[in-house]
Design a protein around this motif. Structure first.
Motif, mmCIF file in Angstrom:
data_model
loop_
_atom_site.group_PDB
_atom_site.id
_atom_site.type_symbol
_atom_site.label_atom_id
_atom_site.label_comp_id
_atom_site.label_asym_id
_atom_site.label_seq_id
_atom_site.Cartn_x
_atom_site.Cartn_y
_atom_site.Cartn_z
ATOM 1 N N ARG A 1 36.403 -18.210 91.807
ATOM 2 C CA ARG A 1 37.745 -18.774 91.672
ATOM 3 C C ARG A 1 38.764 -17.682 91.369
ATOM 4 O O ARG A 1 38.584 -16.901 90.439
ATOM 5 C CB ARG A 1 37.772 -19.823 90.563
ATOM 6 N N VAL A 2 39.830 -17.672 92.146
ATOM 7 C CA VAL A 2 40.962 -16.788 91.891
ATOM 8 C C VAL A 2 42.052 -17.648 91.257
ATOM 9 O O VAL A 2 42.652 -18.501 91.921
ATOM 10 C CB VAL A 2 41.467 -16.128 93.179
ATOM 11 N N TYR A 3 42.277 -17.441 89.964
ATOM 12 C CA TYR A 3 43.204 -18.261 89.194
ATOM 13 C C TYR A 3 44.598 -17.653 89.177
ATOM 14 O O TYR A 3 44.759 -16.429 89.125
ATOM 15 C CB TYR A 3 42.726 -18.389 87.748
ATOM 16 N N THR A 4 45.605 -18.514 89.168
ATOM 17 C CA THR A 4 46.984 -18.125 88.905
ATOM 18 C C THR A 4 47.571 -19.110 87.898
ATOM 19 O O THR A 4 46.953 -20.134 87.575
ATOM 20 C CB THR A 4 47.841 -18.119 90.177
ATOM 21 N N GLU A 5 48.771 -18.765 87.399
ATOM 22 C CA GLU A 5 49.425 -19.578 86.374
ATOM 23 C C GLU A 5 48.476 -19.830 85.201
ATOM 24 O O GLU A 5 48.423 -20.919 84.628
ATOM 25 C CB GLU A 5 49.924 -20.906 86.960
ATOM 26 N N LEU A 6 47.732 -18.775 84.839
ATOM 27 C CA LEU A 6 46.668 -18.897 83.852
ATOM 28 C C LEU A 6 47.133 -18.397 82.485
ATOM 29 O O LEU A 6 47.809 -17.373 82.385
ATOM 30 C CB LEU A 6 45.449 -18.084 84.321
ATOM 31 N N ALA A 7 46.740 -19.128 81.439
ATOM 32 C CA ALA A 7 47.050 -18.719 80.066
ATOM 33 C C ALA A 7 46.441 -17.346 79.772
ATOM 34 O O ALA A 7 45.461 -16.946 80.411
ATOM 35 C CB ALA A 7 46.516 -19.756 79.085
ATOM 36 N N PRO A 8 46.975 -16.610 78.806
ATOM 37 C CA PRO A 8 46.542 -15.225 78.580
ATOM 38 C C PRO A 8 45.211 -15.066 77.855
ATOM 39 O O PRO A 8 44.727 -13.943 77.731
ATOM 40 C CB PRO A 8 47.678 -14.642 77.745
ATOM 41 N N LEU A 9 44.587 -16.145 77.386
ATOM 42 C CA LEU A 9 43.327 -16.037 76.650
ATOM 43 C C LEU A 9 42.306 -17.023 77.198
ATOM 44 O O LEU A 9 42.591 -18.217 77.333
ATOM 45 C CB LEU A 9 43.544 -16.317 75.161
ATOM 46 N N GLN A 10 41.106 -16.490 77.518
ATOM 47 C CA GLN A 10 39.958 -17.328 77.861
ATOM 48 C C GLN A 10 38.808 -16.989 76.921
ATOM 49 O O GLN A 10 38.763 -15.898 76.335
ATOM 50 C CB GLN A 10 39.510 -17.112 79.325
ATOM 51 N N THR A 11 37.877 -17.922 76.795
ATOM 52 C CA THR A 11 36.765 -17.780 75.862
ATOM 53 C C THR A 11 35.463 -18.096 76.572
ATOM 54 O O THR A 11 35.375 -19.098 77.287
ATOM 55 C CB THR A 11 36.949 -18.723 74.663
ATOM 56 N N LEU A 12 34.460 -17.230 76.376
ATOM 57 C CA LEU A 12 33.124 -17.437 76.932
ATOM 58 C C LEU A 12 32.194 -17.844 75.792
ATOM 59 O O LEU A 12 31.903 -17.032 74.904
ATOM 60 C CB LEU A 12 32.623 -16.163 77.613
ATOM 61 N N HIS A 13 31.757 -19.088 75.811
ATOM 62 C CA HIS A 13 30.858 -19.602 74.784
ATOM 63 C C HIS A 13 29.427 -19.426 75.286
ATOM 64 O O HIS A 13 29.002 -20.106 76.220
ATOM 65 C CB HIS A 13 31.156 -21.068 74.502
ATOM 66 N N THR A 14 28.680 -18.488 74.690
ATOM 67 C CA THR A 14 27.345 -18.140 75.149
ATOM 68 C C THR A 14 26.321 -18.449 74.064
ATOM 69 O O THR A 14 26.681 -18.637 72.895
ATOM 70 C CB THR A 14 27.256 -16.637 75.502
ATOM 71 N N PRO A 15 25.018 -18.469 74.395
ATOM 72 C CA PRO A 15 23.993 -18.685 73.370
ATOM 73 C C PRO A 15 23.974 -17.605 72.299
ATOM 74 O O PRO A 15 23.450 -17.822 71.208
ATOM 75 C CB PRO A 15 22.688 -18.675 74.175
ATOM 76 N N HIS A 16 24.546 -16.419 72.600
ATOM 77 C CA HIS A 16 24.510 -15.296 71.665
ATOM 78 C C HIS A 16 25.807 -15.139 70.867
ATOM 79 O O HIS A 16 25.915 -14.234 70.037
ATOM 80 C CB HIS A 16 24.222 -14.000 72.413
ATOM 81 N N GLY A 17 26.796 -15.991 71.135
ATOM 82 C CA GLY A 17 28.068 -15.880 70.441
ATOM 83 C C GLY A 17 29.220 -16.146 71.391
ATOM 84 O O GLY A 17 29.031 -16.448 72.572
ATOM 85 N N THR A 18 30.420 -15.999 70.880
ATOM 86 C CA THR A 18 31.629 -16.312 71.631
ATOM 87 C C THR A 18 32.392 -15.033 71.932
ATOM 88 O O THR A 18 32.671 -14.231 71.034
ATOM 89 C CB THR A 18 32.523 -17.273 70.826
ATOM 90 N N ILE A 19 32.715 -14.829 73.221
ATOM 91 C CA ILE A 19 33.445 -13.651 73.679
ATOM 92 C C ILE A 19 34.878 -14.055 73.990
ATOM 93 O O ILE A 19 35.110 -15.013 74.748
ATOM 94 C CB ILE A 19 32.784 -13.027 74.922
ATOM 95 N N LEU A 20 35.834 -13.329 73.422
ATOM 96 C CA LEU A 20 37.252 -13.555 73.679
ATOM 97 C C LEU A 20 37.724 -12.553 74.732
ATOM 98 O O LEU A 20 37.496 -11.350 74.599
ATOM 99 C CB LEU A 20 38.064 -13.386 72.400
ATOM 100 N N VAL A 21 38.398 -13.056 75.766
ATOM 101 C CA VAL A 21 38.891 -12.214 76.857
ATOM 102 C C VAL A 21 40.363 -12.547 77.072
ATOM 103 O O VAL A 21 40.697 -13.662 77.493
ATOM 104 C CB VAL A 21 38.107 -12.458 78.167
#
Length: 281
Positions: A199-219
């Motif tokens: 997916r190529v996103y536009t009009e996207l908020a500046p923060l996404q979060t990856l919720h993984t089994p090992h913890g949460t990554i902020l991007v």
């Protein structure tokens, strides 16, 4: 005490090794590509395929390849995918350490520019700030007397443990194009994975979060309203170079970008900085 040293991989590629009280990292001169970043006391924040053999001339399958001065397939199909910068040898311009925080600046020399693909008079740098978190920037400056347009991305690969347990959030009210379809408006905030996702996103908020089994990554991103979310799934994994058939299970790409209508437009003398910030929550 921290250290920043220049070393050479067994296959000949030079890299900068960073060891401080806050993190360990490795950045290759080829492509100004970081392939390791591990905050002290925490798991690695970047993923690399074990099938990659670090051969000169090949971009590393993982870490953060720099896609420049275009992302994806160029309108001229004879041009290289994702530009030419990721296979070029960059110069380490400066190193600065303060309170165990390391700043590195890499510059692409004029001699490494492919004039047949990019006849413009521009300067491009990649900046790294390494502490408990990782920040990477692409800085473009138009040194010429005509306008320049470009697209770009920081093609970040993340270790997510198990793609079936991954939930990516921060996508509500955005739009995306996938496999030539769209733009599609996404109402829900999260994305989960049960097939190839590109997916190529536009009009996207500046923060996404990856919720993984090992913890949460902020991007997060600066000067960017676009990003790419990618997992090749089963069939495409078999076709990818330097990628194991089951690698899709343990990685996802979430790439800070300036693509589609979010492309970079530089007037003469103008500069633009795209930045991504990556951290464990």
């Amino acid at each position: 005490m921290g250290s920043v040293t220049t070393q050479k991989h067994a296959n000949g590629l030079e890299y900068v090794d960073v060891n401080t009280e806050l993190c360990q990292a490795r950045i290759f001169m080829q492509g100004a590509q970081i392939d390791q970043f591990t905050p002290k006391g925490k798991p690695p924040l970047l993923w690399v395929s074990s099938a990659d053999d670090y051969q000169p001339g090949n971009g590393i399958r993982g870490g953060i390849p720099v896609c420049w001065p275009w992302f994806g397939t160029h309108e001229n199909p004879e041009y290289p995918q994702h530009g030419f910068a990721r296979n070029k040898i960059w110069s380490l311009e400066s190193v600065n350490m303060r309170n165990q925080v390391v700043d590195l600046v890499f510059t692409l020399p004029k001699s490494e520019f492919e004039q047949q693909y990019w006849p413009h008079n521009t300067e491009v740098k990649v900046l790294f700030t390494l502490s408990e978190t990782l920040s990477v920037s692409i800085v473009n400056t138009n040194l010429g007397d005509t306008h320049v347009n470009l697209t770009q991305a920081l093609h970040s690969y993340f270790p997510i443990g198990d793609i079936h347990q991954l939930k990516a959030t921060g996508f509500s009210h955005s739009k995306y194009i996938e496999f030539g379809q769209g733009p599609i408006t996404q109402s829900q905030d999260s994305v989960e994975f049960d097939r190839e996702t590109d997916r190529v996103y536009t009009e996207l908020a500046p923060l996404q979060t990856l919720h993984t089994p090992h913890g949460t990554i902020l991007v997060s991103r600066e000067n960017s309203q676009s990003a790419v979310l990618w997992n090749p799934w089963i069939d495409k994994s078999v076709r990818l170079s330097r990628f194991k058939s089951d690698d899709y299970l343990t990685m996802v790409c979430l790439e800070a970008a300036n693509v589609l209508e979010d492309n970079v437009k530089l007037a003469p003398g103008e500069s633009h900085t795209l930045t991504t910030h990556i951290a464990w929550q």
